[in-house]
Every structure is written in C-alpha cells, then in structure tokens.
Scaffold this motif. Structure first.
Motif, short mmCIF file in Angstrom:
data_model
loop_
_atom_site.label_atom_id
_atom_site.label_comp_id
_atom_site.label_asym_id
_atom_site.label_seq_id
_atom_site.Cartn_x
_atom_site.Cartn_y
_atom_site.Cartn_z
N PHE A 19 2.31 6.55 -6.78
CA PHE A 19 1.25 7.38 -7.35
C PHE A 19 1.53 8.87 -7.14
N LEU A 20 1.95 9.23 -5.91
CA LEU A 20 2.20 10.63 -5.59
C LEU A 20 3.41 11.19 -6.37
N LEU A 21 4.43 10.38 -6.55
CA LEU A 21 5.64 10.85 -7.22
C LEU A 21 5.55 10.68 -8.75
N GLY A 22 4.57 9.94 -9.20
CA GLY A 22 4.41 9.73 -10.63
C GLY A 22 5.48 8.87 -11.23
N VAL A 23 6.09 8.01 -10.44
CA VAL A 23 7.13 7.10 -10.91
C VAL A 23 6.46 5.86 -11.48
N HIS A 24 6.96 5.41 -12.65
CA HIS A 24 6.36 4.22 -13.25
C HIS A 24 7.31 3.08 -13.24
N VAL A 68 0.84 -1.21 0.00
CA VAL A 68 0.00 0.00 0.00
C VAL A 68 0.87 1.25 0.00
N ILE A 69 1.86 1.29 0.86
CA ILE A 69 2.75 2.47 0.94
C ILE A 69 3.49 2.65 -0.38
N ARG A 70 3.97 1.55 -0.98
CA ARG A 70 4.67 1.66 -2.26
C ARG A 70 3.73 2.20 -3.35
N PHE A 71 2.49 1.72 -3.36
CA PHE A 71 1.52 2.20 -4.34
C PHE A 71 1.26 3.69 -4.16
#
Length: 63
Positions: free
Chosen positions: A58-63, A51-54
């Motif tokens: 999501f917040l940093l926009g890293v894919h 959950v924290i990783r997701f």
C-alpha cells in the motif's frame, strides 16, 4: 595427572544414574505442547507477514 578412561566412564555412569528421566506420559504431553506452539507460532508469523506485505504494498503503491 593421568587420564583414566575407565574412571571417566564410571563417573559418567554414576552421573547418568542421578538423572530423573521423564515418563512416557510426560514425553507425550510435552511433544504435543511443542507441536501446538509451533502451529500457533506459524499462524502468527503467517498473519504478520500478510499484514506487513499489505502495508508495504500500500505504501509503495505496488500492484
């Protein structure tokens, strides 16, 4: 005051005799409970990590 190893060992033996040792059944049940709690804790922390990783991704926009 002199230190007597013999007296010390006598006192240790006397105190050890006062200990109430667990039965085999109590030890087995306690061991199983520890393994169950470790499994539950590992699942909880694994899910929390996902959950924290997701959220961070999501917040940093890293894919």
């Amino acid at each position: 005051m002199a230190f007597s190893p013999f007296k010390f060992l006598q006192e240790v033996r006397s105190e050890t005799a006062k200990v109430t040792w667990p039965t085999r059944r109590e030890t087995t049940i306690t061991t199983i409970m520890v393994f169950v709690m470790v499994a539950l804790a590992s699942i909880f922390f694994f899910m929390s990590d996902l959950v924290i990783r997701f959220v961070v991704t999501f917040l940093l926009g890293v894919h």
